[in-house]
Design a protein around this motif. Structure first.
Motif, PDB file in Angstrom:
ATOM      1  N   TYR A 117       0.749  -1.063   0.058  1.00  0.00           N
ATOM      2  CA  TYR A 117      -0.049   0.010   0.092  1.00  0.00           C
ATOM      3  C   TYR A 117       0.909   1.310   0.168  1.00  0.00           C
ATOM      4  O   TYR A 117       0.520   2.135  -0.635  1.00  0.00           O
ATOM      5  N   TYR A 118       1.694   1.287   1.022  1.00  0.00           N
ATOM      6  CA  TYR A 118       2.403   2.643   1.139  1.00  0.00           C
ATOM      7  C   TYR A 118       3.582   2.646   0.234  1.00  0.00           C
ATOM      8  O   TYR A 118       4.080   3.924  -0.247  1.00  0.00           O
ATOM      9  N   THR A 119       4.491   1.801  -0.050  1.00  0.00           N
ATOM     10  CA  THR A 119       5.749   1.623  -0.814  1.00  0.00           C
ATOM     11  C   THR A 119       5.138   1.643  -2.091  1.00  0.00           C
ATOM     12  O   THR A 119       6.009   2.279  -2.973  1.00  0.00           O
ATOM     13  N   GLU A 120       4.329   0.534  -2.603  1.00  0.00           N
ATOM     14  CA  GLU A 120       4.375   0.408  -3.839  1.00  0.00           C
ATOM     15  C   GLU A 120       3.133   0.822  -4.629  1.00  0.00           C
ATOM     16  O   GLU A 120       2.741   1.078  -5.639  1.00  0.00           O
ATOM     17  N   GLY A 121       2.199   1.567  -3.731  1.00  0.00           N
ATOM     18  CA  GLY A 121       1.191   2.489  -4.152  1.00  0.00           C
ATOM     19  C   GLY A 121      -0.175   1.577  -4.916  1.00  0.00           C
ATOM     20  O   GLY A 121      -0.983   2.017  -5.496  1.00  0.00           O
ATOM     21  N   PHE A 122      -0.339   0.266  -4.267  1.00  0.00           N
ATOM     22  CA  PHE A 122      -1.379  -0.570  -4.901  1.00  0.00           C
ATOM     23  C   PHE A 122      -2.562  -0.248  -3.863  1.00  0.00           C
ATOM     24  O   PHE A 122      -2.538   0.479  -2.926  1.00  0.00           O
ATOM     25  N   SER A 123      -4.030  -0.181  -4.661  1.00  0.00           N
ATOM     26  CA  SER A 123      -5.025   0.104  -3.795  1.00  0.00           C
ATOM     27  C   SER A 123      -5.344  -0.916  -2.909  1.00  0.00           C
ATOM     28  O   SER A 123      -4.860  -1.895  -3.029  1.00  0.00           O
ATOM     29  N   VAL A 124      -6.468  -0.706  -2.174  1.00  0.00           N
ATOM     30  CA  VAL A 124      -6.934  -1.784  -1.257  1.00  0.00           C
ATOM     31  C   VAL A 124      -7.668  -2.939  -2.054  1.00  0.00           C
ATOM     32  O   VAL A 124      -7.192  -3.988  -1.551  1.00  0.00           O
ATOM     33  N   LYS A 125      -8.302  -2.462  -3.179  1.00  0.00           N
ATOM     34  CA  LYS A 125      -8.793  -3.685  -3.967  1.00  0.00           C
ATOM     35  C   LYS A 125      -7.612  -4.338  -4.856  1.00  0.00           C
ATOM     36  O   LYS A 125      -7.815  -5.498  -4.883  1.00  0.00           O
TER      37      LYS A 125
END
Length: 157
Positions: A117-125
């Protein structure tokens, strides 16, 4: 998807894959092996990718499965100095080092979600899809991760 398109997508994802595997395995050689194995596995199973737009989450899922297998077959503890030596470009400030150590101290399931989430920027979904867990679980692990990091870093916010 042809070989050139696959190669281009892999090159675009390579740094992200390395960071994710390093957050899990904490050893450069193991990370390199995991990333190479993930790329080879993805190429061999390219016909299972349903939509090209999901390539990134698909290959991350493959990588995480490989990392989990490696973690299950060994139980190593790596010092942060080994991580820094393995990553010569990583000259951390004391604050960055403190945050990295705090993230590394998180339980693996929480650390996975925090890094994605925070490092790679993936969304929750996207994380839900990668880890094959419910969206609520992703959110609760993010919340628990923030709570543990606040405790570890001494934040009073």
């Amino acid at each position: 998807m042809n070989k050139e398109e696959f190669t281009s997508l892999v090159i675009d994802s390579e740094e992200m894959l390395y960071k994710i595997s390093m957050s899990m395995l904490k050893n450069e050689k193991d990370c390199e092996d995991a990333v190479q194995t993930a790329i080879l596995t993805a190429y061999e199973k390219l016909n299972t990718l349903k939509k090209e737009e999901y390539f990134k989450t698909w290959i991350v899922r493959i990588l995480i499965n490989i990392c989990n297998k490696q973690l299950n077959t060994r139980n190593k503890i790596v010092d942060i100095s080994d991580y820094q030596n393995a990553n010569p470009a990583s000259n951390f400030s004391s604050e960055e080092l403190e945050v990295r150590l705090a993230v590394e101290s998180l339980p693996i399931k929480i650390r996975q979600v925090v890094v994605l989430y925070y490092t790679e920027g993936f969304s929750v979904k996207e994380i839900k899809s990668i880890l094959k867990i419910p969206e609520g679980t992703v959110k609760s692990r993010l919340s628990k991760g923030r709570e543990l990091l606040k405790l570890e870093l001494g934040s009073t916010e």
